[in-house]
Motif scaffolding. Structure first.
Motif, PDB file in Angstrom:
ATOM      1  N   LEU A   1       0.823  -1.206   0.000  1.00  0.00           N
ATOM      2  CA  LEU A   1       0.000   0.000   0.000  1.00  0.00           C
ATOM      3  C   LEU A   1       0.863   1.264   0.000  1.00  0.00           C
ATOM      4  N   ALA A   2       1.997   1.209   0.694  1.00  0.00           N
ATOM      5  CA  ALA A   2       2.903   2.361   0.736  1.00  0.00           C
ATOM      6  C   ALA A   2       3.524   2.616  -0.641  1.00  0.00           C
ATOM      7  N   ILE A   3       3.911   1.547  -1.330  1.00  0.00           N
ATOM      8  CA  ILE A   3       4.502   1.684  -2.664  1.00  0.00           C
ATOM      9  C   ILE A   3       3.459   2.189  -3.657  1.00  0.00           C
ATOM     10  N   LYS A   4       2.244   1.700  -3.535  1.00  0.00           N
ATOM     11  CA  LYS A   4       1.149   2.189  -4.378  1.00  0.00           C
ATOM     12  C   LYS A   4       0.968   3.695  -4.194  1.00  0.00           C
ATOM     13  N   LYS A   5       1.010   4.145  -2.957  1.00  0.00           N
ATOM     14  CA  LYS A   5       0.868   5.571  -2.654  1.00  0.00           C
ATOM     15  C   LYS A   5       2.062   6.355  -3.167  1.00  0.00           C
ATOM     16  N   GLU A   6       3.251   5.782  -2.973  1.00  0.00           N
ATOM     17  CA  GLU A   6       4.489   6.431  -3.436  1.00  0.00           C
ATOM     18  C   GLU A   6       4.467   6.657  -4.942  1.00  0.00           C
ATOM     19  N   LYS A   7       3.941   5.679  -5.676  1.00  0.00           N
ATOM     20  CA  LYS A   7       3.894   5.755  -7.137  1.00  0.00           C
ATOM     21  C   LYS A   7       2.704   6.566  -7.639  1.00  0.00           C
ATOM     22  N   GLY A   8       1.802   6.928  -6.730  1.00  0.00           N
ATOM     23  CA  GLY A   8       0.609   7.666  -7.134  1.00  0.00           C
ATOM     24  C   GLY A   8      -0.313   6.837  -8.002  1.00  0.00           C
ATOM     25  N   SER A   9      -0.319   5.534  -7.759  1.00  0.00           N
ATOM     26  CA  SER A   9      -1.119   4.617  -8.575  1.00  0.00           C
ATOM     27  C   SER A   9      -2.494   4.367  -7.959  1.00  0.00           C
ATOM     28  N   LYS A  10      -3.498   4.271  -8.807  1.00  0.00           N
ATOM     29  CA  LYS A  10      -4.847   3.956  -8.342  1.00  0.00           C
ATOM     30  C   LYS A  10      -5.049   2.452  -8.156  1.00  0.00           C
ATOM     31  N   VAL A  11      -4.183   1.677  -8.743  1.00  0.00           N
ATOM     32  CA  VAL A  11      -4.269   0.226  -8.633  1.00  0.00           C
ATOM     33  C   VAL A  11      -2.954  -0.309  -8.061  1.00  0.00           C
ATOM     34  N   PRO A  12      -2.993  -1.493  -7.448  1.00  0.00           N
ATOM     35  CA  PRO A  12      -4.145  -2.378  -7.339  1.00  0.00           C
ATOM     36  C   PRO A  12      -5.130  -1.957  -6.258  1.00  0.00           C
ATOM     37  N   SER A  13      -6.404  -2.308  -6.490  1.00  0.00           N
ATOM     38  CA  SER A  13      -7.390  -2.234  -5.420  1.00  0.00           C
ATOM     39  C   SER A  13      -7.081  -3.379  -4.464  1.00  0.00           C
ATOM     40  N   VAL A  14      -7.013  -3.080  -3.177  1.00  0.00           N
ATOM     41  CA  VAL A  14      -6.629  -4.107  -2.198  1.00  0.00           C
ATOM     42  C   VAL A  14      -7.776  -4.333  -1.212  1.00  0.00           C
ATOM     43  N   SER A  15      -8.162  -5.585  -1.037  1.00  0.00           N
ATOM     44  CA  SER A  15      -9.198  -5.944  -0.076  1.00  0.00           C
ATOM     45  C   SER A  15      -8.733  -7.153   0.726  1.00  0.00           C
TER      46      SER A  15
END
Length: 370
Positions: A178-192
């Motif tokens: 989730l931190a890497i997703k935020k760092e990259k400014g990516s909307k995906v992956p959706s995580v559940s």
């Protein structure tokens, strides 16, 4: 047929499938009266079992109960064959099955192959292999959805259920992703997150919602255990139907989810309403590691079940569930399998309200299992 004509035909079939699905959801009787048994290739997704291997030994996993079960990986060749045979209609590739998908050494190559064809990719995982390198690759490849299996917010209970997994490692891997997703400014992956409910962990269901909220996860899916042996039958909360403990756990879970703004789905405990089985009509088609296609993923292998649909209710009776193997993509293209004799027979039986065995005993169609 030209590539443009194929795309136009696929677009038309997709629209027809969406209309059919709307009719099916709103008026099943009208749907069954009007829909033919031979259909355009309608599944927008295909579920691919890219491995039957797993590095864990979870106490409720039915893998040990499958007869003639073999630990094996889907080859890259079969994987590409499956997705290429489904073009241009296919939109989603679900890397789900009885194993942990990241144990397949070609996992990333499979994701790349699907994304190169413009498909959306989803997979479920126990989270043990998603280190920083893997997490960055997953985000870079724009994987669309990941479902983490987390059966308790209590470390001791988590490790008791998911044997060989370490709570801190799995949650740490999830946080890193989730931190890497935020760092990259990516909307995906959706995580559940998903949780298999047992007698031993049901009281902790609300705590899992709190954990999801702390992590920034917006969806949590709960499902009943598949009652395949004595232990899972005894641990199934289906034996607790009507109990105060279950009522309180479900009520508190819904309350906390509403308070935290988290979507939650809890399984049904009784058979009510109409059947919602979509597999014969809309898929996703389920392709096992060797290329064989089964009607659905829930009975992809022979297995004994203890809680079944019996006389319109949840019944306790040991029954052998045998899978419907519809064909094999190594011999017959996926699109031809979709309208073969077996598929047409099953659709005709559903239309006549004479569901074939073992569909006539399956609780999944009433969302009792998931």
């Amino acid at each position: 047929m030209s590539e443009q004509s194929k795309k136009s035909s696929a677009k038309f079939n997709s629209l027809a499938a969406r209309v059919s699905e709307l009719v099916w959801s709103r008026s099943p009787s009208l749907f069954y009266r009007t829909v033919p048994t031979s259909l355009p290739f309608q599944p927008r997704g295909v579920q691919l079992e890219i491995t039957t291997k797993c590095n864990l030994n979870c106490i409720m996993c039915p893998n040990r109960g499958f007869k003639g079960f073999k630990m094996a990986d889907m080859s890259l060749e079969i994987f590409k064959k499956a997705i290429e045979q489904s073009r241009p209609e296919l939109e989603y590739v679900y890397l789900w099955g009885v194993g942990e998908p990241l144990t397949n050494p070609n996992f990333l190559k499979m994701v790349e192959a699907a994304k190169e064809l413009g498909m959306k990719v989803s997979f479920s995982t126990n989270g043990t292999f998603i280190d920083e390198k893997m997490a960055r690759k997953i985000v870079e490849l724009q994987v669309d959805e990941i479902v983490f299996s987390v059966d308790s917010a209590d470390p001791e209970m988590f490790e008791k259920i998911r044997r060989h997994a370490k709570y801190d490692k799995v949650i740490g891997n999830l946080e890193r992703l989730l931190a890497i997703k935020k760092e990259k400014g990516s909307k995906v992956p959706s995580v559940s997150m998903t949780c298999t409910l047992l007698k031993m962990n049901i009281s902790g269901a609300p705590d899992l919602i709190n954990l999801a909220h702390r992590l920034g996860i917006e969806k949590v899916w709960f499902q009943n255990v598949i009652s395949w042996d004595k232990f899972t039958t005894e641990q199934s909360i289906l034996s607790m139907r009507g109990s105060e403990k279950v009522r309180q756990a479900f009520e508190e879970t819904r309350r906390v989810a509403k308070e935290k703004g988290i979507f939650v789905r809890l399984p049904e405990l009784e058979v009510s309403g109409r059947s919602v089985c979509r597999f014969p009509w809309f898929g996703p088609m389920n392709v096992r590691w060797d290329g064989s296609v089964t009607l659905c993923p829930w009975i992809a292998y022979p297995i004994g079940m203890h809680y079944i649909l019996h006389e319109g209710k949840v019944g306790k009776k040991q029954v052998e569930f045998a899978p419907w193997v519809m064909g094999n993509i190594n011999q017959t293209p996926l699109k031809e399998i979709w309208n073969n004799e077996k598929y047409r027979l099953i659709r005709s039986q559903f239309k006549e309200k004479k569901q074939p065995y073992p569909c006539n005993m399956c609780l999944h169609q009433y969302q009792v299992i998931c």
